[in-house]
Design a protein around this motif. Sequence first.
Motif, PDB file in Angstrom:
ATOM      1  N   HIS A 268       0.839  -1.174   0.000  1.00  0.00           N
ATOM      2  CA  HIS A 268       0.000   0.000   0.000  1.00  0.00           C
ATOM      3  C   HIS A 268       0.887   1.241   0.000  1.00  0.00           C
ATOM      4  O   HIS A 268       2.070   1.198   0.295  1.00  0.00           O
ATOM      5  CB  HIS A 268      -0.864   0.041   1.266  1.00  0.00           C
ATOM      6  N   THR A 269       0.315   2.373  -0.299  1.00  0.00           N
ATOM      7  CA  THR A 269       1.014   3.625  -0.067  1.00  0.00           C
ATOM      8  C   THR A 269       0.818   3.999   1.386  1.00  0.00           C
ATOM      9  O   THR A 269      -0.025   3.453   2.084  1.00  0.00           O
ATOM     10  CB  THR A 269       0.459   4.737  -0.971  1.00  0.00           C
TER      11      THR A 269
ATOM     12  N   ALA B 209      -3.655   6.049  -2.237  1.00  0.00           N
ATOM     13  CA  ALA B 209      -3.841   4.713  -2.813  1.00  0.00           C
ATOM     14  C   ALA B 209      -5.262   4.534  -3.321  1.00  0.00           C
ATOM     15  O   ALA B 209      -5.494   3.947  -4.369  1.00  0.00           O
ATOM     16  CB  ALA B 209      -3.516   3.652  -1.764  1.00  0.00           C
TER      17      ALA B 209
ATOM     18  N   GLY C 279      -4.520  -0.280  -3.406  1.00  0.00           N
ATOM     19  CA  GLY C 279      -3.234   0.386  -3.475  1.00  0.00           C
ATOM     20  C   GLY C 279      -2.445  -0.147  -4.655  1.00  0.00           C
ATOM     21  O   GLY C 279      -2.937  -0.215  -5.777  1.00  0.00           O
ATOM     22  N   TRP C 280      -1.209  -0.571  -4.385  1.00  0.00           N
ATOM     23  CA  TRP C 280      -0.358  -1.090  -5.459  1.00  0.00           C
ATOM     24  C   TRP C 280      -0.523  -2.586  -5.644  1.00  0.00           C
ATOM     25  O   TRP C 280      -0.008  -3.159  -6.592  1.00  0.00           O
ATOM     26  CB  TRP C 280       1.103  -0.748  -5.162  1.00  0.00           C
TER      27      TRP C 280
ATOM     28  N   SER D 274       2.456  -4.490  -7.828  1.00  0.00           N
ATOM     29  CA  SER D 274       3.715  -3.745  -7.731  1.00  0.00           C
ATOM     30  C   SER D 274       4.141  -3.567  -6.281  1.00  0.00           C
ATOM     31  O   SER D 274       3.303  -3.542  -5.376  1.00  0.00           O
ATOM     32  CB  SER D 274       3.571  -2.349  -8.351  1.00  0.00           C
TER      33      SER D 274
ATOM     34  N   SER E 293       5.238  -0.871  -3.755  1.00  0.00           N
ATOM     35  CA  SER E 293       4.964   0.566  -3.681  1.00  0.00           C
ATOM     36  C   SER E 293       6.254   1.375  -3.600  1.00  0.00           C
ATOM     37  O   SER E 293       7.126   1.096  -2.770  1.00  0.00           O
ATOM     38  CB  SER E 293       4.100   0.871  -2.460  1.00  0.00           C
TER      39      SER E 293
ATOM     40  N   ASP F 134       6.547   4.188  -2.410  1.00  0.00           N
ATOM     41  CA  ASP F 134       6.543   4.989  -1.178  1.00  0.00           C
ATOM     42  C   ASP F 134       7.126   4.239   0.013  1.00  0.00           C
ATOM     43  O   ASP F 134       7.327   4.838   1.066  1.00  0.00           O
ATOM     44  CB  ASP F 134       5.112   5.407  -0.837  1.00  0.00           C
ATOM     45  N   ASP F 135       7.353   2.939  -0.125  1.00  0.00           N
ATOM     46  CA  ASP F 135       7.740   2.134   1.035  1.00  0.00           C
ATOM     47  C   ASP F 135       9.164   1.595   0.924  1.00  0.00           C
ATOM     48  O   ASP F 135       9.422   0.410   1.122  1.00  0.00           O
ATOM     49  CB  ASP F 135       6.744   0.973   1.195  1.00  0.00           C
TER      50      ASP F 135
END
Length: 439
Positions: free
Chosen positions: A2-3, A9, A195-196, A220, A222, A224-225
């Motif tokens: 997730h973002t 997301a 999310g992703w 994918s 993310s 962001d993580d």
Amino acid sequence: MHTNRVSRARKRAAVGVTVAALAAGATAGAGPAVARPRTAPAATAGCSAAYKIEQKLSSGTTWRMCWRYDSKAGLVLDDVSYQPKGETKPIKVLNSARLAQIDVPYDDGSVEYDDLTGFGFAQGLVNLAPGECPGGTIKTVRVPDSWDPQHPNVGGLCTTTRSRGHAYRMQGDTANKVFQAQGKDLLVYTVNQVGWYEYMTEWRFQDDGTVNMNVGATGSLSFDDYDAGDGRGWPIGKGAKAYATSHSHNVFWRLDFGLDGSSKGKVEQYDSAVSAPARGQEAPTAKTTRTNVTKELAGDAKPYRWWRMVSATGKNKDGHARSYEIVPGPTTKYPGRSFTQHDVYFTEYNKCEQFATNNPGNCPAGAGKSVDKWVNGQTLTHPIVWMNVGFHHIARDEDQQPMPVHWQGFSIAPRDVTAMNPLTPDELAWQNGHWRPRT
């Protein structure tokens, strides 16, 4: 993954569904396809033809069920029945079956997601391309509370058949006689974007009566993580600069059995104890004991332990009570939450108890919001089965891009539902019980 922000997301997932819906509309008239979406009319009481799934497999087995789409659980299968050859009528197996939660806590403690009840799992249903449902049909689902009210219809439910390899193989009485059959499955699945991640929710109904329930995570990693420290993430990309944050996927299923049309099934637990060889014996001994589970239970899978749901009314042609055995899959049990500390829960049916965590139902005050709080000593007259299967995802370089599917799930297998293997060839049908070779 997730973002870190729910709104970001959710916005991405909603845009993805909208674009996919527009694309499906633009290509709907592009020529014949193996699996073309078709819009179902509004649901009616019971199960209209548009919401019915019926498949007779080449081996002679027929599976029947109704489907609907819940605003939080996504795909729900109701009134599931199984009819192998030799049975004059369908054998009811399940009143209903569905996901009950996907709990995703991150290793760094920064966030924990409840994808079904708090993160729009159902609204993330995506359109499937014809090639994703080979030889089958893609049904169009009207998504409740759609993020894009202008495009609530999504071609996202695939029903098709698959081969699974050998169903059995047996050398006959003569060297040149081999009995073998290739197994066939009815496959029902959806893909939901959160999310992703893209979750593939798969139900496989085998021609021998087994049902496999799996969730596969793909999509994918993310972007962001990538801020985890060593021990809470794994370096992805060149060097050891960006650490993708590790996390767990704790997937719950909710099964409401209705064997032979009755919800008053019984739960039994079996444990086997293995002892060292006694004097004069060549091998260790094993003894299996049965425990009748009459009260609500939070159960743990152990070696030589298993459970079965027993029909209250039905017997097979040998006079044995029909039942389904619960077959847990590989799991990494997450110890961080009380509701993930057990593998299976048996609770008494309560209409408000719908989701294993963060349950939004209108339960009485003090009832608790998670399945572990519902195990409080009630007598089981209408048991509900909650299965918990965990996966600890420590990312790797091979997870990009896109991320290969990683699966988690379990099965229910028929035990004495039929008197013999339902795929038994006619030539061997006489070999039931303590048979003797023909002379």
